[in-house]
Design a protein around this motif. Structure first.
Motif, mmCIF file in Angstrom:
data_model
loop_
_atom_site.group_PDB
_atom_site.id
_atom_site.type_symbol
_atom_site.label_atom_id
_atom_site.label_comp_id
_atom_site.label_asym_id
_atom_site.label_seq_id
_atom_site.Cartn_x
_atom_site.Cartn_y
_atom_site.Cartn_z
ATOM 1 N N ALA A 52 -1.175 -4.016 8.433
ATOM 2 C CA ALA A 52 0.267 -4.265 8.479
ATOM 3 C C ALA A 52 0.580 -5.686 8.033
ATOM 4 O O ALA A 52 1.537 -5.917 7.288
ATOM 5 C CB ALA A 52 0.800 -4.010 9.884
ATOM 6 N N LEU A 53 -0.212 -6.641 8.481
ATOM 7 C CA LEU A 53 0.009 -8.037 8.087
ATOM 8 C C LEU A 53 -0.174 -8.204 6.576
ATOM 9 O O LEU A 53 0.614 -8.898 5.924
ATOM 10 C CB LEU A 53 -0.955 -8.950 8.834
ATOM 11 C CG LEU A 53 -0.861 -8.956 10.365
ATOM 12 C CD1 LEU A 53 -1.886 -9.918 10.956
ATOM 13 C CD2 LEU A 53 0.544 -9.321 10.829
ATOM 14 N N ALA A 54 -1.197 -7.538 6.032
ATOM 15 C CA ALA A 54 -1.436 -7.625 4.592
ATOM 16 C C ALA A 54 -0.287 -7.002 3.808
ATOM 17 O O ALA A 54 0.109 -7.511 2.750
ATOM 18 C CB ALA A 54 -2.758 -6.932 4.237
ATOM 19 N N GLU A 55 0.276 -5.909 4.320
ATOM 20 C CA GLU A 55 1.396 -5.265 3.639
ATOM 21 C C GLU A 55 2.647 -6.139 3.671
ATOM 22 O O GLU A 55 3.395 -6.196 2.695
ATOM 23 C CB GLU A 55 1.681 -3.899 4.276
ATOM 24 C CG GLU A 55 2.850 -3.137 3.685
ATOM 25 C CD GLU A 55 2.658 -2.701 2.241
ATOM 26 O OE1 GLU A 55 3.595 -2.073 1.685
ATOM 27 O OE2 GLU A 55 1.586 -2.990 1.654
ATOM 28 N N VAL A 56 2.866 -6.829 4.766
ATOM 29 C CA VAL A 56 3.983 -7.765 4.838
ATOM 30 C C VAL A 56 3.838 -8.845 3.765
ATOM 31 O O VAL A 56 4.790 -9.155 3.036
ATOM 32 C CB VAL A 56 4.073 -8.411 6.236
ATOM 33 C CG1 VAL A 56 4.997 -9.623 6.226
ATOM 34 C CG2 VAL A 56 4.567 -7.387 7.255
ATOM 35 N N THR A 57 2.642 -9.403 3.647
ATOM 36 C CA THR A 57 2.395 -10.422 2.621
ATOM 37 C C THR A 57 2.649 -9.850 1.228
ATOM 38 O O THR A 57 3.265 -10.498 0.376
ATOM 39 C CB THR A 57 0.945 -10.927 2.714
ATOM 40 O OG1 THR A 57 0.721 -11.495 4.017
ATOM 41 C CG2 THR A 57 0.653 -11.979 1.653
ATOM 42 N N ARG A 58 2.195 -8.617 1.012
ATOM 43 C CA ARG A 58 2.309 -7.994 -0.310
ATOM 44 C C ARG A 58 3.762 -7.728 -0.682
ATOM 45 O O ARG A 58 4.195 -8.052 -1.799
ATOM 46 C CB ARG A 58 1.515 -6.683 -0.331
ATOM 47 C CG ARG A 58 1.371 -6.063 -1.712
ATOM 48 C CD ARG A 58 0.634 -4.740 -1.632
ATOM 49 N NE ARG A 58 1.480 -3.704 -1.077
ATOM 50 C CZ ARG A 58 2.332 -2.967 -1.794
ATOM 51 N NH1 ARG A 58 2.467 -3.169 -3.090
ATOM 52 N NH2 ARG A 58 3.055 -2.034 -1.209
ATOM 53 N N VAL A 59 4.544 -7.135 0.226
ATOM 54 C CA VAL A 59 5.932 -6.818 -0.131
ATOM 55 C C VAL A 59 6.757 -8.096 -0.279
ATOM 56 O O VAL A 59 7.667 -8.157 -1.118
ATOM 57 C CB VAL A 59 6.583 -5.844 0.878
ATOM 58 C CG1 VAL A 59 5.840 -4.507 0.889
ATOM 59 C CG2 VAL A 59 6.690 -6.433 2.279
ATOM 60 N N ALA A 60 6.423 -9.114 0.504
ATOM 61 C CA ALA A 60 7.127 -10.390 0.356
ATOM 62 C C ALA A 60 6.878 -10.976 -1.032
ATOM 63 O O ALA A 60 7.791 -11.523 -1.665
ATOM 64 C CB ALA A 60 6.692 -11.371 1.434
ATOM 65 N N SER A 61 5.657 -10.831 -1.528
ATOM 66 C CA SER A 61 5.324 -11.342 -2.867
ATOM 67 C C SER A 61 6.049 -10.573 -3.957
ATOM 68 O O SER A 61 6.194 -11.072 -5.078
ATOM 69 C CB SER A 61 3.810 -11.265 -3.103
ATOM 70 O OG SER A 61 3.384 -9.922 -3.303
ATOM 71 N N ARG A 62 6.530 -9.378 -3.640
ATOM 72 C CA ARG A 62 7.273 -8.552 -4.600
ATOM 73 C C ARG A 62 8.787 -8.735 -4.469
ATOM 74 O O ARG A 62 9.551 -7.998 -5.059
ATOM 75 C CB ARG A 62 6.889 -7.080 -4.448
ATOM 76 C CG ARG A 62 5.407 -6.802 -4.729
ATOM 77 C CD ARG A 62 5.155 -5.343 -5.029
ATOM 78 N NE ARG A 62 5.916 -4.899 -6.194
ATOM 79 C CZ ARG A 62 6.031 -3.619 -6.550
ATOM 80 N NH1 ARG A 62 5.440 -2.670 -5.824
ATOM 81 N NH2 ARG A 62 6.741 -3.287 -7.618
ATOM 82 N N GLY A 63 9.189 -9.709 -3.670
ATOM 83 C CA GLY A 63 10.597 -10.050 -3.592
ATOM 84 C C GLY A 63 11.373 -9.405 -2.470
ATOM 85 O O GLY A 63 12.598 -9.582 -2.384
#
Length: 279
Positions: free
Chosen positions: A104-115
């Motif tokens: 979940a933490l990794a997904e938060v980082t990923r979607v944040a990087s996508r704007g």
């Protein structure tokens, strides 16, 4: 005089359209992707409304984001982000499940990087306890990643208001939107007027959406509801429909019945969302 009246009559629909455009609906469920988006727009058009921007999520209703399948959640987040790129007035709202831990933490980082600017989690439909330490870890990480966390706050789970209040106090660097402003338990949130008097306690990181205002517009507690909006802070309140459960047309009809000033209405309709989300 007759010419003046005719001119005003011709301008009236245009003025109305301008007013209607000045709305940011921060709570829309697109259960069926583009088909749901088309239905949302069609209902706005039928009601003579339009929006400047709207925040959309994929889960809720028949689509749930349960723990144990982070790959599926990621794929659905990607589909929503892609839809947002096709529709520039759409603000994608991603989700994760707090109990998926590092995934979940990794997904938060990923979607944040996508704007992505907003993350929605829902204790009731996703089946987690807002007081669980994993939730605190997640929301702190979301805040550090630049995301605003949208949490259901309809008072349909035990101690909903109290748990969310303590969560926000424990994560002062994360900004939250609590949806429905406590539902029928909205009176609790007047505590923020007192919280502000305790030095170093409250970081002004709680915002509310008032999806569900339809319940209060013609109610015996309408004045108390307005009193609560002012106690939590007009600058902290956002208009929202929770479509398809409630339409924006009905939401705005109810909102217009509240005894607020025009300046307060403008902030709630769009100004506060623009400031919070950097729009």
């Amino acid at each position: 005089m007759r010419a003046l009246l005719l001119s005003l009559a011709l301008l009236a629909p245009f003025a109305s359209a301008i007013a209607n455009d000045d709305v940011i609906d921060t709570h829309v469920h697109l259960w069926n992707g583009e088909a749901s988006l088309a239905e949302y727009r069609a209902k706005l058009k039928a009601a003579g409304l339009s929006v400047e921007r709207f925040g959309a999520m994929w889960f809720g209703g028949p689509n749930q984001a349960r723990a144990g399948n982070p790959a599926d959640i990621s794929a659905r987040n990607d589909a929503l982000i892609a839809l947002g790129k096709k529709h520039p007035d759409m603000i994608p709202i991603a989700t994760v499940h707090p109990y998926d831990g590092d995934a979940a933490l990794a997904e938060v980082t990923r979607v944040a990087s996508r704007g992505v600017k907003l993350l929605k989690i829902h204790p009731h439909t996703q089946g987690f306890d807002a007081a669980d330490p994993r939730v605190l870890t997640l929301v702190k990480h979301a805040g550090a990643s630049g995301l605003v966390v949208l949490l259901d706050n309809a008072s349909i789970v035990p101690a909903d208001n109290e748990k969310l209040f303590n969560l926000a106090l424990a994560a002062p660097k994360t900004k939250f939107i609590f949806a429905h402003m406590g539902g029928m338990g909205f009176r609790f949130w007047n505590i923020l007027a007192l919280a502000r008097t305790a030095e170093g306690l409250f970081a002004e990181n709680i915002f509310f959406d008032i999806s569900g205002v339809t319940l209060f517009a013609d109610s015996p507690v309408k004045d108390e509801y307005v009193w609560t909006i002012r106690n939590v802070g007009v600058d902290q309140v956002l208009i929202a429909s929770d479509y398809p459960q409630m339409s924006l047309a009905k939401t705005l009809e109810a909102f217009d019945k509240l005894d607020l000033t025009e300046e307060e209405r403008a902030k709630i309709r769009s100004g506060n969302a623009k400031r919070l989300l950097g729009l």
